[in-house]
Scaffold this active site. Structure first.
Site, PDB file in Angstrom:
ATOM      1  N   LYS A 115     106.559 142.473  93.138  1.00  0.00           N
ATOM      2  CA  LYS A 115     105.930 142.987  94.354  1.00  0.00           C
ATOM      3  C   LYS A 115     104.905 141.998  94.891  1.00  0.00           C
ATOM      4  O   LYS A 115     104.869 141.717  96.087  1.00  0.00           O
ATOM      5  CB  LYS A 115     105.273 144.339  94.065  1.00  0.00           C
ATOM      6  CG  LYS A 115     104.670 144.977  95.283  1.00  0.00           C
ATOM      7  CD  LYS A 115     104.840 146.463  95.281  1.00  0.00           C
ATOM      8  CE  LYS A 115     104.301 147.082  96.548  1.00  0.00           C
ATOM      9  NZ  LYS A 115     104.405 148.530  96.538  1.00  0.00           N
ATOM     10  N   LYS A 198     122.678 147.542  93.008  1.00  0.00           N
ATOM     11  CA  LYS A 198     122.432 148.789  92.308  1.00  0.00           C
ATOM     12  C   LYS A 198     122.191 149.926  93.312  1.00  0.00           C
ATOM     13  O   LYS A 198     121.541 149.708  94.332  1.00  0.00           O
ATOM     14  CB  LYS A 198     121.166 148.568  91.472  1.00  0.00           C
ATOM     15  CG  LYS A 198     120.938 149.550  90.371  1.00  0.00           C
ATOM     16  CD  LYS A 198     119.761 149.106  89.535  1.00  0.00           C
ATOM     17  CE  LYS A 198     118.691 150.173  89.590  1.00  0.00           C
ATOM     18  NZ  LYS A 198     117.562 149.932  88.720  1.00  0.00           N
ATOM     19  N   LYS A 201     117.342 154.183  96.275  1.00  0.00           N
ATOM     20  CA  LYS A 201     117.001 154.901  97.509  1.00  0.00           C
ATOM     21  C   LYS A 201     116.514 153.965  98.607  1.00  0.00           C
ATOM     22  O   LYS A 201     116.453 154.341  99.757  1.00  0.00           O
ATOM     23  CB  LYS A 201     116.012 156.026  97.231  1.00  0.00           C
ATOM     24  CG  LYS A 201     114.698 155.567  96.686  1.00  0.00           C
ATOM     25  CD  LYS A 201     113.816 156.749  96.404  1.00  0.00           C
ATOM     26  CE  LYS A 201     112.577 156.393  95.605  1.00  0.00           C
ATOM     27  NZ  LYS A 201     112.263 154.986  95.399  1.00  0.00           N
TER      28      LYS A 201
END
Ligand code: TRP
Length: 335
Positions: A115, A198, A201
């Site tokens: 991140k 993968k 969401k």
């Protein structure tokens, strides 16, 4: 107390519904472990605060996650089903473990590193930095022997073992070194529209992700319109035929039958047949799951009572661990 070994896992309430990737990769293994193990299964609501979330949304998702654990077959009579925030010992132990974790080590944990390397250090808060240490506390509080998780959590389990070992050698044997319980064959469910990535969401196409609580008809449609590969043959080849391989993996997972048998059975049949079979097998499992979840969410008082009882069970173990740890590190017991 039981003399069985212990199993523990927590699910993050980051969405209104689990998708089949989370479900098959992790949650679905949980109920089956309840016979051999004393089980602690929870909702990691504190972990969910590491990203900004609307308070009402977090509340809703936490209860929805708990309901989904139970709908999946986690039995609150046998297992402790709880919300992490209902057991304050999680953050208490976390602090002690935080003081045992090297800054460099925590900085190298992939979730934080990814991140901040993509979006800069200001994109993450210190909670995200501490995330793996809170997870270690979740596990070590209960001296869990086994931790069913997805493949992506392996590094966190390693940190947990490391911290347990460090504590045990610096003070005295206290913590069990937990083993991850990772189901290889269904470790990686791919996006239905882009089978090279993968299922997640954050996927670009909502049609690539199947949410367990969505309308079963919509889900059947998603399976039937899954992207497949060029050619016609149904073979298991993750590199050249990732779409077909993903469908075979799904069918194997939902039917409990080996991929090889399915490949044989689908010899001479077309992609449409395979997609239809996946839609049917998935529907047969997901539809009752969804109904049970919605039923539990409709009985909120009952669900809250289950969670209160689960937190009591969890605290009975957790408070003893924290008392022991506080004493061992030199904190003066309250007289
Ligand atoms: N980090 C885990 C995940 O994202 C969730 C989690 C939090 C967890 N605490 C845990 C999993 C303890 C296992 C044990 O899936």
């Amino acid at each position: 107390m039981s003399d069985k070994p212990r199993v523990l896992s927590l699910a993050q309430p980051t969405a209104d519904s689990l998708h089949i990737g989370n479900y098959l990769g992790a949650l679905r293994q949980w109920p089956g472990l309840q016979d051999q193990y004393e089980a602690f299964y929870g909702v990691a609501d504190l972990h969910a605060l590491t990203v900004e979330v609307e308070p009402a949304v977090l509340r809703k998702r936490s209860l929805a996650s708990a309901a989904q654990l139970i709908a999946a077959g986690v039995d609150p009579e046998r297992s402790a089903v709880f919300l992490q925030s209902h057991v304050p010992e999680h953050t208490q132990l976390m602090w002690v473990l935080t003081c045992l974790t090297g800054f460099g080590h925590a900085s190298r944990m992939t979730q934080f590193k990814d991140k901040t390397s993509k979006h800069g250090v200001d994109a993450a808060n210190v909670g995200l930095f501490n995330y793996p240490i809170l997870m270690a506390a979740d596990i070590l509080l209960y001296n869990a022997d086994r931790v069913p998780v997805g493949e992506d959590q392996r590094q966190h389990l390693e940190l947990t073992r490391d911290l347990a070992h460090r504590f045990n050698t610096r003070y005295s044997p206290t913590f069990t070194l937990p083993e991850p319980h990772i189901v290889k064959s269904v470790g990686k469910i791919k996006d239905l529209q882009d089978p090279t990535v993968k299922m997640s969401k954050s996927s670009s196409s909502p049609n690539g992700v199947v949410d367990l609580l969505d309308d079963p008809k919509l889900n059947a449609k998603k399976f039937r319109s899954a992207v497949t590969d060029s050619g016609r043959d149904i073979t298991f080849d993750e590199v050249n035929k990732p779409g077909v391989a993903n469908l075979l993996t799904l069918l194997a997972a939902f039917t409990g039958r080996p991929v090889e048998t399915l490949v044989e059975e689908f010899g001479g049949k077309g992609y449409g047949d395979l997609k239809g079979a996946v839609a049917d097998a998935a529907g047969a499992e997901i539809t009752p799951f969804r109904e049970r979840t919605l039923e539990l969410l409709g009985e909120k008082t009952e669900l809250e009572a289950i969670l209160a009882a689960g937190a009591e069970k969890a605290r009975a173990v957790a408070s003893r661990t924290v008392a022991k740890v506080y004493r061992k590190v030199g904190l003066v017991p309250r007289g």
